[in-house]
Design a protein around this motif. Sequence first.
Motif, short mmCIF file in Angstrom:
data_model
loop_
_atom_site.label_atom_id
_atom_site.label_comp_id
_atom_site.label_asym_id
_atom_site.label_seq_id
_atom_site.Cartn_x
_atom_site.Cartn_y
_atom_site.Cartn_z
N ALA A 3 0.83 -1.20 0.00
CA ALA A 3 0.00 0.00 0.00
C ALA A 3 0.87 1.26 0.00
CB ALA A 3 -0.93 -0.01 1.21
N VAL A 4 1.95 1.23 0.76
CA VAL A 4 2.88 2.37 0.80
C VAL A 4 3.54 2.55 -0.57
CG1 VAL A 4 5.00 3.24 1.84
CG2 VAL A 4 3.28 2.12 3.27
N MET A 5 3.94 1.44 -1.19
CA MET A 5 4.54 1.51 -2.52
C MET A 5 3.54 2.04 -3.54
SD MET A 5 7.71 0.70 -2.37
CE MET A 5 8.27 0.08 -3.92
N SER A 6 2.28 1.65 -3.41
CA SER A 6 1.26 2.15 -4.34
C SER A 6 1.07 3.65 -4.19
CB SER A 6 -0.06 1.42 -4.09
OG SER A 6 0.07 0.05 -4.33
N LEU A 7 1.07 4.13 -2.95
CA LEU A 7 0.98 5.58 -2.74
C LEU A 7 2.20 6.30 -3.30
CD1 LEU A 7 -0.50 5.71 0.87
CD2 LEU A 7 -1.63 6.35 -1.26
N LEU A 8 3.36 5.71 -3.14
CA LEU A 8 4.58 6.31 -3.68
C LEU A 8 4.54 6.35 -5.21
CD1 LEU A 8 7.38 7.45 -2.92
CD2 LEU A 8 8.26 5.13 -3.15
N VAL A 9 4.04 5.28 -5.82
CA VAL A 9 3.89 5.26 -7.28
C VAL A 9 2.94 6.36 -7.72
CG1 VAL A 9 2.94 3.91 -9.19
CG2 VAL A 9 4.51 2.84 -7.59
N GLY A 10 1.82 6.52 -7.02
CA GLY A 10 0.87 7.58 -7.36
C GLY A 10 1.48 8.96 -7.22
N CYS A 11 2.27 9.18 -6.18
CA CYS A 11 2.94 10.48 -6.00
C CYS A 11 3.95 10.73 -7.11
CB CYS A 11 3.63 10.53 -4.64
SG CYS A 11 2.50 10.62 -3.25
N PHE A 12 4.69 9.68 -7.50
CA PHE A 12 5.66 9.84 -8.59
C PHE A 12 4.96 10.16 -9.90
CE2 PHE A 12 9.99 7.78 -7.52
CZ PHE A 12 10.03 8.47 -6.33
N PHE A 13 3.85 9.47 -10.19
CA PHE A 13 3.10 9.76 -11.41
C PHE A 13 2.57 11.19 -11.39
CE2 PHE A 13 2.46 5.13 -12.39
CZ PHE A 13 2.96 5.19 -13.67
N ALA A 14 2.01 11.61 -10.25
CA ALA A 14 1.45 12.96 -10.16
C ALA A 14 2.54 14.03 -10.33
CB ALA A 14 0.75 13.14 -8.82
N ALA A 15 3.66 13.84 -9.65
CA ALA A 15 4.76 14.81 -9.77
C ALA A 15 5.33 14.80 -11.18
CB ALA A 15 5.85 14.50 -8.75
N GLY A 16 5.43 13.62 -11.80
CA GLY A 16 5.96 13.54 -13.17
C GLY A 16 5.06 14.25 -14.16
N VAL A 17 3.75 14.04 -14.06
CA VAL A 17 2.81 14.71 -14.97
C VAL A 17 2.82 16.21 -14.73
CG1 VAL A 17 0.36 14.96 -15.52
CG2 VAL A 17 1.36 12.69 -15.31
N TYR A 18 2.87 16.62 -13.45
CA TYR A 18 2.92 18.06 -13.14
C TYR A 18 4.15 18.71 -13.76
CZ TYR A 18 3.36 22.35 -10.44
OH TYR A 18 3.49 23.65 -10.09
N LEU A 19 5.30 18.07 -13.65
CA LEU A 19 6.52 18.64 -14.21
C LEU A 19 6.53 18.60 -15.73
CD1 LEU A 19 9.19 17.31 -11.70
CD2 LEU A 19 8.46 19.68 -12.03
N MET A 20 5.93 17.57 -16.33
CA MET A 20 5.90 17.50 -17.79
C MET A 20 4.98 18.55 -18.40
SD MET A 20 6.25 13.55 -18.99
CE MET A 20 5.02 12.83 -17.96
N LEU A 21 4.06 19.10 -17.62
CA LEU A 21 3.18 20.16 -18.12
C LEU A 21 3.81 21.55 -17.98
CD1 LEU A 21 -0.24 18.89 -16.74
CD2 LEU A 21 0.59 18.81 -19.10
N SER A 22 5.04 21.63 -17.53
CA SER A 22 5.74 22.89 -17.36
C SER A 22 6.21 23.44 -18.70
CB SER A 22 6.94 22.68 -16.43
OG SER A 22 7.67 23.87 -16.32
N LYS A 23 6.63 24.69 -18.70
CA LYS A 23 7.14 25.32 -19.92
C LYS A 23 8.65 25.21 -20.05
CE LYS A 23 3.41 28.65 -20.16
NZ LYS A 23 3.04 30.06 -20.10
N ALA A 24 9.34 24.88 -18.97
CA ALA A 24 10.80 24.79 -19.00
C ALA A 24 11.22 23.37 -19.39
CB ALA A 24 11.39 25.15 -17.64
N ILE A 25 12.18 23.28 -20.29
CA ILE A 25 12.63 21.99 -20.81
C ILE A 25 13.23 21.12 -19.70
CG2 ILE A 25 14.32 20.90 -22.33
CD1 ILE A 25 12.07 21.93 -23.89
#
Length: 125
Positions: A3-25
């Motif tokens: 369950a902890v690993m699943s939450l960590l995976v969700g946080c990584f996905f959320a942070a990755g998508v948030y950063l990929m939507l940025s304007k800086a390369i």
Amino acid sequence: MEAVMSLLVGCFFAAGVYLMLSKAIIRILIGIVLFGNAVNLLIFTAGRITREAPPVIAPDMDRLTGIAANPLPQALILTAIVISFSFFAFLLVLALRTYQELGSDNTVQMRVAEPEGDTLPPLGY
């Protein structure tokens, strides 16, 4: 633990998508790395986290006799790490070369096809 690993995976996905939507390369590249690590953790978690014996067959046996760890998720993750590292290295060089050519790492300012100072093409004929 899963369950902890699943939450960590969700946080990584959320942070990755948030950063990929940025304007800086650079932020986009960090988001891609986080996204790749999230996929690796997802495969690792899906392969069940257990403390089992390694899947080694004894010389006098022809098959496994007891419960053993699954080597497939480990092999997939190892392959994915190598591929994601090479992909990141390629994107990093591409971003560096783009910055050298255009002088900016902002994707809004990289509009080479539509320069800001030029006049518009004729709208009617």
